[in-house]
Design an enzyme around this catalytic site. Structure first.
Site, short mmCIF file in Angstrom:
data_model
loop_
_atom_site.label_atom_id
_atom_site.label_comp_id
_atom_site.label_asym_id
_atom_site.label_seq_id
_atom_site.Cartn_x
_atom_site.Cartn_y
_atom_site.Cartn_z
N SER A 165 11.48 1.70 -3.83
CA SER A 165 10.90 0.74 -2.90
C SER A 165 11.21 -0.68 -3.36
O SER A 165 11.59 -0.90 -4.52
CB SER A 165 9.38 0.97 -2.88
OG SER A 165 8.71 -0.16 -2.42
N TYR A 178 0.98 1.06 -6.61
CA TYR A 178 2.17 1.50 -5.87
C TYR A 178 3.41 0.80 -6.43
O TYR A 178 4.44 1.43 -6.65
CB TYR A 178 1.99 1.18 -4.38
CG TYR A 178 3.13 1.69 -3.51
CD1 TYR A 178 3.33 3.07 -3.33
CD2 TYR A 178 3.98 0.81 -2.86
CE1 TYR A 178 4.36 3.53 -2.52
CE2 TYR A 178 5.02 1.28 -2.05
CZ TYR A 178 5.20 2.64 -1.89
OH TYR A 178 6.23 3.10 -1.09
#
Ligand code: NAD
Length: 282
Positions: A165, A178
């Site tokens: 990501s 995250y």
């Protein structure tokens, strides 16, 4: 399905975790359109089943399996069944992942007066939520790799694709767990690429930029459908000025999976981000 180009995946068994989800169900369709036998794994069996049926209805070979990427026994049971149904795994796409509200702050920046406000600060983050997110993204990549990459040892043209990501490059505000866990996924991709280099298993990753999906909809859209302020910031920080669409992921995925095209590529993470990770904002 409209592929940017075609690679030959006939007789290849591809295991995809999180395959009931938005991004990986699309990747499942892309590899099925190249002739692969696709095992769609998801915690949510119905979601995976729906996608498998869709692939089957257009002549692809696909089967759904219920599996929890955080439970090795669940993955091993699933592996046994896939061996019977399709044979050994040639390619693994580690797609299951996500965030959790218990690991998300309400504020971007801590301010002195926050203590008097009724919202979730960094100090309120719950250990359970942080552990959940770290486990889902990191352990949820490592455990399926332990189970399915065993099939690849001693065979040719096998590879693994992880999903990282933008957070792995620079953490995004509000989502420390995250961000850290995706940095761990990128790091693990490099570690595993080196570790598996003598046995010929290539390990790469893609890092999707901003895709407006179910996973992040609460951060991007208000309940009345108007964009949140975060959406404005994302688009301003994306030189190409738009959110990604699932088709944007297909070319890089097929490229990395193809031993003909990417046979000497291992340990890389390709950003698919409209320039987000290259842009300083100035
Ligand atoms: P999604 O929520 O649509 O799909 C994730 C899927 O994983 C779901 O079907 C869910 O049921 C499944 N899952 C969750 N926990 C699981 C578990 N323990 N075991 C097995 N399956 C489990 O998410 P998405 O947007 O399609 O994201 C797919 C991947 O891409 C994730 O790793 C995500 O972090 C990553 N990613 C997404 C974006 C984005 O903008 N959507 C950007 C960068 C990276």
């Amino acid at each position: 399905m409209n592929l940017p180009f075609r690679i030959d995946l006939r007789n290849k068994v591809i295991v995809i975790t999180g395959a009931g989800g938005i991004l990986c169900s699309h990747l499942a369709k892309a590899v099925a359109a190249c002739g692969a036998k696709v095992a769609l794994l998801d915690l949510n069996k119905e979601a995976a089943q729906m996608q498998a049926e869709e692939i089957g209805s257009i002549g692809g070979i696909a089967k759904a399996y219920q599996a929890n990427v955080l439970r090795k026994d669940s993955l091993e049971a699933c592996h046994e069944q896939i061996l019977k149904d399709f044979g050994s795994c040639d390619i693994l796409i580690n797609g299951a992942g996500g965030n959790n509200p218990k690991a998300t702050t309400d504020n971007e920046f801590a301010e002195v007066e926050d203590v008097t406000k009724d919202f979730k600060t960094f100090f309120d983050l719950e250990q359970e939520g942080v552990e959940f997110v770290f486990n889902l993204n990191f352990l949820g990549t490592l455990l399926p790799t332990q189970v399915f990459a065993k099939d690849m040892v001693g065979r040719k043209d096998c590879s693994i694709l992880n999903i990282s990501s933008m957070n792995a490059y620079t953490p995004l505000t509000k989502i420390p767990a995250y961000s850290g866990s995706k940095a761990a996924v990128s790091n693990f991709t490099q570690w595993l690429a080196v570790h598996f280099s003598h046995i010929g298993i290539r390990v790469n990753a893609i890092a999707p930029g901003f895709f407006s999906t179910k996973q992040n909809e609460k951060l991007l859209w208000n309940s009345d459908g108007t964009p949140t302020s975060r959406t404005g910031k994302i688009l301003a920080a994306t030189p190409m000025g738009r959110f990604g669409v699932v088709d944007d992921l297909v070319g890089a995925t097929l490229f990395l999976l193809s031993p003909q095209a990417a046979g000497f590529i291992t340990g890389v993470c390709i950003p698919i981000d409209g320039g987000f990770s290259s842009y300083s904002g100035v």
